[in-house]
Design a protein around this motif. Structure first.
Motif, PDB file in Angstrom:
ATOM      1  N   UNK A 123      45.501  47.520  46.103  1.00 18.19           N
ATOM      2  CA  UNK A 123      44.804  46.479  46.859  1.00 18.19           C
ATOM      3  C   UNK A 123      43.682  45.854  46.022  1.00 18.19           C
ATOM      4  N   UNK A 124      42.867  46.701  45.411  1.00 21.95           N
ATOM      5  CA  UNK A 124      41.767  46.178  44.587  1.00 21.95           C
ATOM      6  C   UNK A 124      42.304  45.445  43.368  1.00 21.95           C
ATOM      7  N   UNK A 125      43.301  46.035  42.695  1.00 17.95           N
ATOM      8  CA  UNK A 125      43.855  45.404  41.504  1.00 17.95           C
ATOM      9  C   UNK A 125      44.473  44.058  41.788  1.00 17.95           C
ATOM     10  N   UNK A 156      38.520  38.922  33.626  1.00 19.31           N
ATOM     11  CA  UNK A 156      38.501  39.641  34.906  1.00 19.31           C
ATOM     12  C   UNK A 156      39.925  39.811  35.429  1.00 19.31           C
ATOM     13  N   UNK A 157      40.723  38.750  35.377  1.00 23.01           N
ATOM     14  CA  UNK A 157      42.113  38.840  35.839  1.00 23.01           C
ATOM     15  C   UNK A 157      42.906  39.865  35.039  1.00 23.01           C
ATOM     16  N   UNK A 158      42.671  39.918  33.741  1.00 17.17           N
ATOM     17  CA  UNK A 158      43.398  40.878  32.914  1.00 17.17           C
ATOM     18  C   UNK A 158      43.002  42.311  33.258  1.00 17.17           C
ATOM     19  N   UNK A 159      41.714  42.547  33.460  1.00 18.44           N
ATOM     20  CA  UNK A 159      41.269  43.884  33.878  1.00 18.44           C
ATOM     21  C   UNK A 159      41.916  44.246  35.218  1.00 18.44           C
ATOM     22  N   UNK A 160      41.949  43.286  36.146  1.00 17.99           N
ATOM     23  CA  UNK A 160      42.586  43.528  37.435  1.00 17.99           C
ATOM     24  C   UNK A 160      44.058  43.855  37.315  1.00 17.99           C
ATOM     25  N   UNK A 161      44.747  43.225  36.365  1.00 15.72           N
ATOM     26  CA  UNK A 161      46.180  43.494  36.202  1.00 15.72           C
ATOM     27  C   UNK A 161      46.428  44.926  35.758  1.00 15.72           C
ATOM     28  N   UNK A 162      45.542  45.450  34.909  1.00 17.08           N
ATOM     29  CA  UNK A 162      45.699  46.849  34.495  1.00 17.08           C
ATOM     30  C   UNK A 162      45.350  47.798  35.642  1.00 17.08           C
ATOM     31  N   UNK A 163      44.381  47.430  36.460  1.00 16.03           N
ATOM     32  CA  UNK A 163      44.057  48.234  37.641  1.00 16.03           C
ATOM     33  C   UNK A 163      45.245  48.259  38.599  1.00 16.03           C
ATOM     34  N   UNK A 164      45.874  47.106  38.794  1.00 18.48           N
ATOM     35  CA  UNK A 164      47.062  47.028  39.640  1.00 18.48           C
ATOM     36  C   UNK A 164      48.187  47.883  39.067  1.00 18.48           C
ATOM     37  N   UNK A 165      48.361  47.853  37.742  1.00 22.76           N
ATOM     38  CA  UNK A 165      49.409  48.660  37.113  1.00 22.76           C
ATOM     39  C   UNK A 165      49.172  50.152  37.335  1.00 22.76           C
ATOM     40  N   UNK A 166      47.912  50.587  37.257  1.00 19.24           N
ATOM     41  CA  UNK A 166      47.609  52.003  37.503  1.00 19.24           C
ATOM     42  C   UNK A 166      47.960  52.377  38.935  1.00 19.24           C
ATOM     43  N   UNK A 203      51.747  42.064  29.243  1.00 19.84           N
ATOM     44  CA  UNK A 203      51.680  41.464  27.910  1.00 19.84           C
ATOM     45  C   UNK A 203      51.087  40.061  27.977  1.00 19.84           C
ATOM     46  N   UNK A 204      51.493  39.281  28.975  1.00 18.98           N
ATOM     47  CA  UNK A 204      50.952  37.920  29.108  1.00 18.98           C
ATOM     48  C   UNK A 204      49.476  37.940  29.465  1.00 18.98           C
ATOM     49  N   UNK A 205      49.076  38.818  30.374  1.00 20.11           N
ATOM     50  CA  UNK A 205      47.667  38.882  30.750  1.00 20.11           C
ATOM     51  C   UNK A 205      46.813  39.358  29.572  1.00 20.11           C
ATOM     52  N   UNK A 206      47.345  40.255  28.750  1.00 16.10           N
ATOM     53  CA  UNK A 206      46.607  40.681  27.558  1.00 16.10           C
ATOM     54  C   UNK A 206      46.443  39.513  26.591  1.00 16.10           C
ATOM     55  N   UNK A 207      47.494  38.708  26.447  1.00 10.72           N
ATOM     56  CA  UNK A 207      47.405  37.522  25.595  1.00 10.72           C
ATOM     57  C   UNK A 207      46.349  36.546  26.109  1.00 10.72           C
ATOM     58  N   UNK A 208      46.202  36.441  27.432  1.00  5.18           N
ATOM     59  CA  UNK A 208      45.285  35.470  28.021  1.00  5.18           C
ATOM     60  C   UNK A 208      43.883  36.039  28.263  1.00  5.18           C
ATOM     61  N   UNK A 209      43.656  37.284  27.887  1.00  7.95           N
ATOM     62  CA  UNK A 209      42.343  37.896  28.151  1.00  7.95           C
ATOM     63  C   UNK A 209      41.227  37.178  27.402  1.00  7.95           C
ATOM     64  N   UNK A 210      41.530  36.714  26.215  1.00 12.77           N
ATOM     65  CA  UNK A 210      40.525  36.028  25.404  1.00 12.77           C
ATOM     66  C   UNK A 210      41.095  34.709  24.893  1.00 12.77           C
ATOM     67  N   UNK A 211      40.255  33.723  24.604  1.00 11.46           N
ATOM     68  CA  UNK A 211      40.742  32.446  24.054  1.00 11.46           C
ATOM     69  C   UNK A 211      41.380  32.637  22.675  1.00 11.46           C
ATOM     70  N   UNK A 212      42.380  31.807  22.398  1.00 12.95           N
ATOM     71  CA  UNK A 212      43.016  31.744  21.076  1.00 12.95           C
ATOM     72  C   UNK A 212      43.505  33.114  20.609  1.00 12.95           C
TER      73      UNK A 212
END
Length: 642
Positions: free
Chosen positions: A442-444, A479-489, A62-71
């Protein structure tokens, strides 16, 4: 469950039936609530810590989704602060240490050739307190009353004036409650490892994972009082108007940080130390040789556990303390890398000199080494005062400690899940599914956290719920937010692999890996009594040693069967000499009732129901007195000459 039996033990059918009668439990609700079996308690720790990990992980998404884009407006500042605080608190206090203690609960008696922990009822109490403390804290989130000032809870931001409501009362009381379980578990590990080792298991034959757990236990005993004192003073300041942290009344704001980090930096190693022990336990099975430099690795474990208490001020290099003091803590922060490096080089030498068998547990160990070394490299950078002051409170710090804690704890935990899953469940996992899970995790992990080094250096502060687009942080955050979803998968695939193994995995043999420690000489999963014949240990690698294996086979000494009750051997601390036989307690309601009474006490204190708290305190005292009251009948003499 596997029906595959271990090699025929040196015990008669009559003795095996008596062992089953004394140690076994018929499935029932009463047995589930009153069990003191270390294996069942260990499994409960693993499952419960895994559930708290899932909650903390969802908070992170949830936090990474909030930070994916400005404002972005997905979360309000208040919601973000609560999720941020509960994420950090749960990962540190409700997942990492309890998960590793769960492996310790299941494995330590098996690794040392015992039938249970030294204090089985205390072990059960520790689990129930852990469960109730975790629920106590997470239950506040749906009501908007969760802790909201960061897992570090710096004053004066956490005072009643700055943070009104129950938020930080939940934090301080929840951690005080949880601390009881952590201290109880640590004492239990120390006594178990010192006094219940199999005959012949001298200190130079103790598995490295057990060394790591014992070192962790000692660190907890010395570090936890500082955190407990800190939280008690915070609660008194907020609830009763004391002034421990109020400079205007003679208090000191930095007192919180000193006490917190006196606990907090050893806590990094409290988390990482058992994980390092896991790596040392997994490697021999997949390199076909013992860990290189056993004595040096033990020295490194002990050295880290001592030096870690002398580096807490490197978390405070930007607080304005005397500059001369910084030099001592900078030096200590640099020196602690030496014993860590000893272990890294020992593992690399083991892989170089051994014959690698590449399976999923080894992949996670290799992933750990790569990630942990990168995290350690940035850690040495923080030991330099000038650099630390430049990047303090930036996302560079976030990147560093996630590399250390995800690399240093989560990767070894996942290696342990795959390595000991056959022993815990009696079923084998699916290798292909496990490999997919490894590569995604590992990649995520690296896609999520490596960019944080960059936008941290570009000036993005930590602990913010949004940011403007002008500084140019938005692409890296995406990029970090995309990685967090990859890690979750990847983590979901780990869960899917565990469920698949339990439901459809093929039965596991007693020793699917050719491991070197005693747990692989038992059934998969182990019998309630662990060992039909308590082993006689003759080497550091007992299952690779013919004499140690024969000690549990046909012709074994009859006085190591101990079938006349719930009995195990007490041995000497240094050389594992047989001292006497001890009777272990059976299942009991006392741990659950005591934990419930404590839960009532802390809940009453949270809501200021002081008469109820007084009643709960009396109930706690009464339960403890009943627990410790000597039995009316004379205790049976169980002493046996050495």
């Amino acid at each position: 469950m596997s029906t595959t039996a271990a090699p025929v033990p040196g015990a008669s059918r009559e003795q095996l039936d008596r062992l089953e009668e004394h140690w076994g439990e018929r499935p029932s609700l009463r047995a589930w609530l009153t069990t003191v079996d270390h294996k069942k308690i260990g499994r409960r720790y693993l499952v419960t810590a895994g559930l708290f990990f899932a909650l903390a992980g969802l908070s992170a998404l949830a936090m990474r989704t909030q930070l994916a884009r400005p404002e972005a407006g997905l979360l309000s500042p208040q919601e973000y602060n609560q999720l941020f605080t509960m994420h950090g608190t749960a990962m540190i206090f409700l997942f990492a240490t309890p998960m590793l203690f769960g492996f310790g609960n299941f494995l330590v008696p098996l690794l040392i050739g015992a039938r249970d922990m030294a204090f089985p009822k205390l072990n059960a109490l520790g689990y129930w307190i852990f469960l109730f403390a975790g629920l106590f804290m997470w239950a506040s989130l749906p009501f908007g009353a969760a802790p909201n000032a960061g897992w570090f809870a710096y004053v004066p931001l956490t005072g009643q004036q700055q943070t009104p409501g129950l938020h930080m009362d939940v934090y301080s009381l929840g951690l005080l409650f949880l601390g009881i379980a952590t201290a109880a578990g640590s004492i239990n590990f120390i006594v178990t490892a010192l006094k219940l080792r199999a005959p012949g298991m001298s200190l130079n034959r103790v598995p490295l994972f057990v060394w790591a757990i014992v070192a962790t236990g000692f660190m907890v005993i010395f570090a936890l009082p500082a955190l407990n004192l800190d939280n008690a003073m915070l609660f008194l300041d907020r609830r009763f108007g004391t002034h421990f942290f109020d400079p205007e009344a003679g208090g000191n704001v930095l007192l919180w940080q000193h006490l917190f980090w006196i606990f907090g930096h050893p806590d990094v190693y409290i988390i990482v130390m058992p994980a390092l022990g896991i790596v040392s336990a997994v490697l021999p099975a997949f390199t076909r040789r013992g860990v290189v430099g056993y004595v040096l690795v033990v020295f490194a474990i002990v050295a880290i556990s001592i030096i870690s208490f002398g580096v807490w001020v490197h978390h405070m290099f930007a607080t304005g303390l005397p500059r001369l003091s910084y030099s001592f803590f900078s030096a200590a922060s640099t020196i602690i890398t030496i014993p860590s490096g000893i272990q890294i080089f020992a593992w690399l030498a083991t892989m170089l000199l051994g014959r690698l068998v590449v399976r999923v547990p080894l992949l996670f160990v290799i992933g750990f080494i790569v990630t942990f070394v990168l995290g350690g490299f940035t850690g040495t950078m923080f030991a330099l005062t000038v650099f630390d002051q430049q990047v303090t409170d930036s996302y560079f710090v976030v990147a560093h400690f996630h590399y250390v804690l995800v690399g240093g704890a989560v990767f070894p935990i996942l290696a342990a899940v795959y390595y000991w899953l056959p022993k815990i469940t009696g079923r084998m996992y699916h290798e292909g599914l496990g490999r997919w899970a490894f590569w995604l995790v590992f990649a995520g992990m690296h896609v999520t956290f490596f960019p944080m080094h960059l936008y941290g250096l570009f000036g993005m502060p930590r602990r913010v719920y949004t940011y403007p687009s002008e500084p140019g942080w938005d692409a890296w955050n995406l990029v970090s937010t995309v990685g967090s979803y990859l890690l979750a998968v990847g983590l979901l695939l780990v869960l899917a692999g565990v469920v698949h193994a339990i439901r459809r995995g093929r039965p596991a043999p007693p020793d699917p890996w050719g491991g070197d420690t005693l747990e692989w000489s038992t059934d998969s999963p182990p019998k309630p009594y662990n060992f039909a014949v308590l082993p006689q240990v003759h080497s550091l690698h007992p299952t690779w040693d013919e004499s140690s294996r024969e000690s549990m086979g046909a012709g074994a000494e009859a006085d190591r069967v101990l079938a006349d009750g719930r009995r195990t051997l007490l041995t000497s601390e240094l050389d594992g000499r047989r001292e006497r036989v001890v009777e272990m307690p059976a299942s009991s309601w006392q741990p659950l009732l005591l934990a419930l009474a404590m839960l009532l006490f802390f809940t009453a204190m949270l809501f200021a129901w002081y008469p109820v708290a007084a009643v709960a305190a009396v109930a706690v005292a009464g339960t403890v007195a009943t627990w410790l009251w000597p039995p009316r009948r004379p205790e049976r003499e169980l002493g046996v000459s050495a």
